[in-house]
Design an enzyme around this catalytic site. Structure first.
Site, mmCIF file in Angstrom:
data_model
loop_
_atom_site.group_PDB
_atom_site.id
_atom_site.type_symbol
_atom_site.label_atom_id
_atom_site.label_comp_id
_atom_site.label_asym_id
_atom_site.label_seq_id
_atom_site.Cartn_x
_atom_site.Cartn_y
_atom_site.Cartn_z
ATOM 1 N N TYR A 282 -2.120 1.470 4.316
ATOM 2 C CA TYR A 282 -1.847 2.153 3.050
ATOM 3 C C TYR A 282 -3.130 2.216 2.225
ATOM 4 O O TYR A 282 -3.699 1.185 1.870
ATOM 5 C CB TYR A 282 -0.755 1.392 2.290
ATOM 6 N N TYR A 332 -1.937 13.074 0.334
ATOM 7 C CA TYR A 332 -1.365 11.992 -0.460
ATOM 8 C C TYR A 332 0.124 11.886 -0.202
ATOM 9 O O TYR A 332 0.942 12.190 -1.052
ATOM 10 C CB TYR A 332 -1.635 12.238 -1.944
#
Ligand SMILES: [Zn+2]
Lengths: 380, 143
Positions: A282, A332
């Site tokens: 992440y 994103y």
């Protein structure tokens, strides 16, 4: 405890939309677009879905209405990136428990077109605790990560150039990914020369903001065998939280909750870190990658900067990471697209950025809710 | 002429009114649990240390250390635009909790770990902000 789920579920389908600026689509449209692609990928139909988990799509009922489905298992998760792993894990739990057979896990994000800013008066980071600090000018998750990095640098000597290695490596990967938003390679020098946003973080330490949608179809390992593509098994997963620091940066960079997951996930997946063929980390901001590498034990505590700078995260190295380009360069999609990339790598669908014989890949996310999932070509 | 104060002001609720009144009177008033003594900044009804529901305000030392900082180069708030780039500090209070704040009476950001002390800055008729300056050597018994 999580061990009883080991190898019982699999991802049968994945779907993504185009990424970028898509003003004609709202969150529901983006989610539905991704879901159509995921169902097609799996060779399944909307009528096969009996479980639905949505995130960042405003309302589950309206989404179900739009799709014309009446699943027996339904839930909605907040539109925070930390929930990507949670959503997939809940899908696996629902399937493993018999609550549902085919769970659609769907995410739609129109943040770019909706003008989301992640800082200033609308900032909800810290789950609503942020507003009390506006009088001091404090806002944005980026600034909090900048403070964490500053602290890490103070304690361990970590340098901005180490972050530059991460940004340039993921960009290089994105340059091999036709779906990525940012494909022009950058150097560490480009990273250093990019403007500061919340110093010591530069613009190139920040994720992109773009529109898009992601969906995954989770089902039993048995049923996945009959689907269109080769199943990608959910070998093991884990979750741990750390809420004590509230809206403040944590003292341990979320190491404790990550260690709690690491304590069982490799045993559950019947593998070691060295068996992993790639990592999906992440990457809302580059420092999060460093914190994750330490938390999950890929390098000693404090050593993540120099370790990353040795190039271990590059394609062709020991732990190729975020081979799609991640949040920093592909899109994103808040953890969601990284899970899709893990599936596509294990299927061997990644073209120029394909990791040879990718059989085991770990997804990990460092935040107040840490999650990790190990995907495998085989159930165990 | 003094320009009007244009930075965001706190939204003061019933629960934290005593905190803001304390700042007004030059004191940092934190909450301590009546049952276990755990100290918190947040005006939650429940103690994160023991789950207890009774707590009391007390006067904290106003001292802490610089834990970290970030310098803002992006104008998220129009009121801060004039002093860009500006620094937000994380201060670890002596009693445990951390707060976000700004540093005053110093041109440079001192090294992390530097001892700091509270400065109470009146910014509106009913609002005083808690800022910090590097600790000064004192006269008398503290010297
Ligand atoms: Zn207590």
């Amino acid at each position: 405890m999580a061990r009883r789920f080991t190898g019982r579920t699999a991802v049968a389908g994945v779907g993504t939309t185009a990424y970028g600026r898509l003003p004609e689509y709202d969150q529901y449209d983006l989610g539905a677009w991704a879901l159509r692609n995921a169902l097609d990928d799996a060779g399944l139909a909307l009528s096969d879905i009996d479980g639905l988990i949505v995130s960042r799509i405003g309302d589950y009922q309206r989404f179900g209405e739009m799709l014309g489905i009446d699943p027996r298992f339904v839930t909605i998760l907040p539109g925070q990136g930390r929930m990507a792993g949670v959503a997939i894990e809940q899908a696996a739990m629902a399937v493993a428990s018999g609550m549902a057979d085919v769970v659609a896990v769907v995410y739609g994000n129109n943040g770019r077109s909706a003008g989301d800013r992640y800082g200033g008066e609308g900032d909800q980071y810290g789950s609503g605790g942020a507003g009390q600090w506006f009088p001091y000018g404090m806002t944005s998750p980026g600034a909090m990560h900048a403070m964490m990095f500053n602290r890490h640098a103070h304690l361990y000597g970590t340098r901005s150039e180490h972050l530059g290695e991460i940004a340039s490596t993921f960009r290089r990967h994105a340059s091999l990914n036709p779906d990525a938003v940012m494909r022009t390679p950058i150097t560490i020098e480009d990273h250093q020369n990019s403007r500061f946003v919340a110093e010591p973080l530069h613009l190139l330490d920040y994720c992109l903001i773009n529109d898009g949608g992601v969906a995954l179809i989770v089902t039993s390992a048995e049923r996945a065998k009959d689907c269109r593509k080769k199943p990608v098994h959910i070998r093991a997963f884990g979750q741990a939280s750390s809420f004590g620091s509230g809206s403040m940066p944590p003292d341990d960079f979320w190491r404790a909750p990550m260690q709690r997951i690491a304590d069982h996930i490799y045993a559950d997946a019947d593998c070691t870190r060295d068996d992993l063929d790639a990592l999906m980390i992440y990457d809302n901001f580059t420092p999060t990658v460093l914190f994750s590498l330490e938390g999950f034990g890929f390098c000693p505590v404090g050593a993540s900067g120099p370790w990353a700078a040795e190039g271990h995260l590059r394609l062709g190295s020991k732990f190729p990471s975020n081979t799609s380009g991640g949040h920093l360069s592909e899109s994103y999609m808040q953890g969601w697209a990284l899970n899709v990339e893990a599936v596509r790598q294990i299927r061997g669908e990644c073209g120029e950025r394909q990791v040879n014989d990718a059989g085991l890949i770990q997804y990990m996310a460092a935040s107040p809710v840490c999650t990790s999932i190990i995907y495998g070509a085989s159930p165990r | 002429m003094k320009t009007p104060y244009s930075k965001p002001l706190p939204v003061i609720g019933e629960r934290d009114r005593a905190y803001w009144e304390g700042l007004r009177e030059g004191e940092v008033r934190l909450l301590a649990c009546d049952d276990c003594g755990h100290v918190r900044y947040e005006s939650f009804s429940t103690c994160p240390g023991c789950g207890g529901g009774r707590s009391s305000r007390f006067k904290a030392s106003g001292r802490g250390t610089l834990w970290s900082w970030a310098r803002f180069h992006k104008a998220y708030f129009p009121g801060f635009a004039a002093e860009m780039p500006y620094v937000v500090a994380v201060v670890a209070l002596e009693e445990g909790p951390k707060v976000y704040s700004n540093l005053v009476e110093t041109d440079d950001v001192p090294p992390l770990g530097t001892p700091l002390e509270a400065v109470f800055e009146d910014v509106a008729p009913d609002v005083t902000l808690l800022k910090f300056r590097p600790m000064r050597p004192r006269n008398g018994t503290d010297a």
